[in-house]
Design an enzyme around this catalytic site. Structure first.
Site, short mmCIF file in Angstrom:
data_model
loop_
_atom_site.label_atom_id
_atom_site.label_comp_id
_atom_site.label_asym_id
_atom_site.label_seq_id
_atom_site.Cartn_x
_atom_site.Cartn_y
_atom_site.Cartn_z
N ASP A 152 0.86 -1.16 -0.22
CA ASP A 152 0.04 -0.02 0.07
C ASP A 152 0.95 1.11 0.09
O ASP A 152 1.64 1.73 1.03
CB ASP A 152 -0.92 0.07 1.13
CG ASP A 152 -2.15 0.78 1.30
OD1 ASP A 152 -2.01 1.74 0.19
OD2 ASP A 152 -2.98 0.89 1.89
N ASP A 153 1.06 2.04 -1.32
CA ASP A 153 1.65 3.12 -1.31
C ASP A 153 3.20 2.93 -1.42
O ASP A 153 3.82 3.99 -1.12
CB ASP A 153 1.38 4.28 0.07
CG ASP A 153 -0.05 4.66 -0.20
OD1 ASP A 153 -0.77 4.35 -1.02
OD2 ASP A 153 -0.49 5.35 0.81
N CYS A 197 -6.07 3.97 -3.78
CA CYS A 197 -6.25 2.51 -3.13
C CYS A 197 -7.39 1.82 -3.82
O CYS A 197 -7.20 0.84 -4.41
CB CYS A 197 -6.29 2.62 -1.66
SG CYS A 197 -5.00 3.58 -0.95
N ARG A 236 -7.36 -1.61 -6.26
CA ARG A 236 -7.55 -3.06 -5.83
C ARG A 236 -8.91 -3.65 -6.62
O ARG A 236 -8.76 -4.73 -6.97
CB ARG A 236 -7.97 -2.92 -4.47
CG ARG A 236 -6.71 -2.57 -3.55
CD ARG A 236 -6.98 -1.86 -2.01
NE ARG A 236 -6.23 -1.36 -1.56
CZ ARG A 236 -4.92 -1.93 -0.93
NH1 ARG A 236 -5.22 -3.30 -0.62
NH2 ARG A 236 -3.91 -1.26 -0.71
N LYS A 287 -5.41 -5.69 3.94
CA LYS A 287 -6.18 -4.53 3.80
C LYS A 287 -7.19 -4.95 2.51
O LYS A 287 -6.67 -5.53 1.65
CB LYS A 287 -5.53 -3.37 3.15
CG LYS A 287 -6.44 -2.15 3.07
CD LYS A 287 -5.60 -0.78 2.55
CE LYS A 287 -6.36 0.09 1.96
NZ LYS A 287 -5.54 1.33 1.83
N HIS A 325 -10.46 -2.90 1.60
CA HIS A 325 -10.90 -1.45 1.12
C HIS A 325 -11.77 -1.59 -0.16
O HIS A 325 -11.62 -0.65 -1.31
CB HIS A 325 -9.55 -0.55 0.79
CG HIS A 325 -9.79 0.83 0.93
ND1 HIS A 325 -8.79 1.66 0.71
CD2 HIS A 325 -11.05 1.42 1.24
CE1 HIS A 325 -9.31 3.12 1.14
NE2 HIS A 325 -10.64 2.80 1.35
N SER A 383 -8.57 1.60 5.02
CA SER A 383 -7.04 2.01 5.30
C SER A 383 -6.97 2.24 6.97
O SER A 383 -7.74 2.40 7.57
CB SER A 383 -6.77 3.38 4.55
OG SER A 383 -6.72 3.30 3.05
N HIS A 388 1.51 2.64 4.13
CA HIS A 388 0.64 3.73 4.00
C HIS A 388 0.57 4.23 5.68
O HIS A 388 0.64 3.37 6.47
CB HIS A 388 -0.79 3.03 3.82
CG HIS A 388 -2.19 4.00 3.74
ND1 HIS A 388 -2.68 4.61 4.77
CD2 HIS A 388 -2.72 4.42 2.60
CE1 HIS A 388 -3.65 5.61 4.54
NE2 HIS A 388 -3.86 5.28 3.16
N ASP A 429 -0.06 -0.89 -4.77
CA ASP A 429 -1.25 -0.45 -5.48
C ASP A 429 -1.26 0.72 -6.19
O ASP A 429 -2.33 1.13 -6.88
CB ASP A 429 -2.31 -0.31 -4.27
CG ASP A 429 -2.21 0.67 -3.11
OD1 ASP A 429 -0.95 1.27 -3.08
OD2 ASP A 429 -3.17 0.95 -2.35
N ASN A 430 -0.42 1.73 -5.77
CA ASN A 430 -0.16 3.05 -6.48
C ASN A 430 1.21 3.49 -5.96
O ASN A 430 2.02 2.89 -5.45
CB ASN A 430 -1.21 4.12 -6.23
CG ASN A 430 -1.64 4.22 -4.83
OD1 ASN A 430 -2.86 3.77 -4.25
ND2 ASN A 430 -0.58 4.40 -3.87
N LYS A 456 1.56 9.22 -5.73
CA LYS A 456 0.17 8.82 -5.40
C LYS A 456 -1.11 9.94 -5.74
O LYS A 456 -0.69 11.19 -5.29
CB LYS A 456 -0.03 8.12 -3.96
CG LYS A 456 -1.39 8.02 -3.53
CD LYS A 456 -1.43 7.65 -2.20
CE LYS A 456 -2.87 7.22 -1.44
NZ LYS A 456 -2.95 6.88 -0.26
#
Length: 467
Positions: free
Chosen positions: A45-46, A85, A89, A141, A143, A166, A240, A292-293, A313
């Site tokens: 994540d991130d 996010c 996903r 996660k 989301h 998140s 994240h 994810d990004n 992001k």
């Protein structure tokens, strides 16, 4: 584009599609299901393009991921399908641009008070593999929605363990502004729950233990499911913000708490790969690691690095959507580095191909099967890639060329800047997107516009879910 090889190391339509898959593979029932390959997707994540040693980080130590890259195929041009996010996903699990499912919009991501979620009519990797005899688990996660129909067990997963959204959501009422981006955030600052199969097992979740507990869960499932085919979707909470690491890792990285969390994720990857080797199933398990990004740059030292790329992001510049991508399957994937263009949506058709299944004909799939590239070293057909921000198409890439029709920083100014003619960059010569060469190449812009028009003519936006 080329690959460098090294010598060493829901709906009625869905029901009819599922029945067709079952019937198609009834004849293959005599083949032991254990022979079917497993799929493990490790989704951070991130995490930024420049946050791993094998992608050039000078400060974050990632020996397990570096080894995974050395033993597998490392992508230089791998993309998330969205800049934040929730839509990214949805795209990974369905193989579709999120505009098709309605999992994008002005609100950008789902929140605890959001009414929507991944529609039951969408077909996830887990649902597609189920009729082929696969067990599936979600760890980490989610989301993608907290209401009936959108939850992991509603979307084809047999097991689920992790956070519903998140880790910076459900903040304490008196939490100081900016606490989530602090280098030392309060451990009791967020009331996010830890769920097992939809039931709360801890609230608030002890975020310092999440990476370790997720990893123990993954290793346990690998041990339990070693004699049957499985899909493991391992979606890490970090890096994240707020950033937390266990006592074994906190304060150990030269890159601060951000580096601590990434180095603990690296440890986790090592544990997963070791478990696959120990159980004797590494050679029949495809493991894919990505993000994810891009990095959340507005978080400063807690925001990671996009390496040589512009922005991060939230944006459709390269730093927002070009991410690490590593594929590993000993004995099947030859070690190498590839500049072939690929993205997270490709994992859906690749999973179906590995499992011997057919793509659903009831929905449009935007990903392509990566098997020829992964296992034979063949080039993929040239295809465009479209950069969406919410439900708006901001840019498109064709070959080494990228056109920006509108641009906007990931966070900050409320309105996008329109470009007519579009800005044009050659990503091979200018990966940082600094030199606009639109005036010199009007013919390229014509080609990209044609690709965009063809794409948009086939897109029916889904009902907006991010309310």
């Amino acid at each position: 584009m080329r690959t460098l090889w090294f010598r060493r190391a829901g709906s009625a339509a869905m029901i009819s599609w599922t029945l067709a898959v079952v019937c198609s593979f009834a004849a293959a029932a005599e083949t032991p299901s254990v022979d079917k390959p497993n799929l493990v997707v490790i989704f951070t994540d991130d995490l930024g393009y420049g946050d791993l040693g094998c992608y050039g980080s000078p400060t974050i130590r990632t020996p397990n991921l570096d080894r995974m890259a050395a033993e597998g195929l490392r992508f230089t041009d791998f993309y998330s399908a969205a800049e934040v996010c929730t839509p990214s996903r949805a795209a990974l699990l369905t193989g579709r641009y999120p505009i098709r499912s309605g999992m994008c919009g002005n609100r950008r991501v789902l929140f605890p008070n959001s009414e929507g979620g991944l529609p039951p009519s969408e077909i996830t990797i887990a649902e597609a593999l189920k009729p082929l005899g696969y067990a599936s688990a979600h760890i980490g996660k989610w989301h993608l929605g907290i209401h009936p129909g959108a939850r992991p067990l509603d979307q084809g997963f047999d097991r689920s363990f992790g956070l519903p959204y998140s880790n910076d959501m459900d903040g304490r009422a008196d939490l100081p502004r900016g606490a989530s981006g602090s280098a030392d955030p309060p451990r009791d600052g967020w009331n996010v729950p830890l769920l097992r199969d939809g039931e709360v097992v801890e609230r608030p979740a002890d975020q310092t233990t999440l990476t370790r507990r997720y990893t123990e869960e993954a290793v346990g499932l690998i041990r339990q499911w070693k004699d049957r085919p499985f899909f493991l979707y391992f979606a890490h909470t970090f890096p994240h913000v707020p950033l937390f690491a266990s006592a074994e890792f906190k304060g150990k990285s030269p890159a601060g708490i951000y580096g601590d969390t990434v180095e603990e994720i690296d440890w986790s990857v090592g544990q997963v790969l070791d478990a696959l080797r120990r159980e004797g199933i590494a050679e029949r398990t495809l493991v894919f690691f990505t993000s994810d990004n891009g990095p959340w740059l507005v978080m400063g030292d807690q925001g990671g690095s996009a390496g040589p790329f512009r922005e991060g992001k939230g944006s459709t510049w390269e730093g927002g959507m070009r991410v690490p991508g590593i594929a590993w399957m000993p004995g099947r994937i030859r070690p190498g580095v590839t500049s072939e263009l690929a993205n997270a949506m490709d994992l859906f058709p690749t999973a179906l191909r590995l499992a011997g299944g057919a793509l659903p004909d009831s929905v449009a799939i935007d990903g392509v099967d990566l098997s020829p590239l992964l296992f034979e070293g063949k080039s993929l057909p040239q295809r465009p890639f479209f950069y969406y921000r919410g439900d708006q198409l901001f840019a498109a890439r064709l070959g080494q060329w990228k056109a920006h029709f509108r641009t906007q920083p990931g966070y900050g100014p409320p309105k996008a800047e329109e470009h007519e003619p579009p800005m044009l960059f050659h990503l091979g010569r200018d990966p940082s997107e600094k030199r606009d060469v639109a005036a010199a190449h009007p013919e390229v812009i014509v080609q990209i516009r044609q690709a965009v028009a063809e794409h948009q003519s086939g897109v029916v936006p889904g009902k907006p879910q991010l309310k």
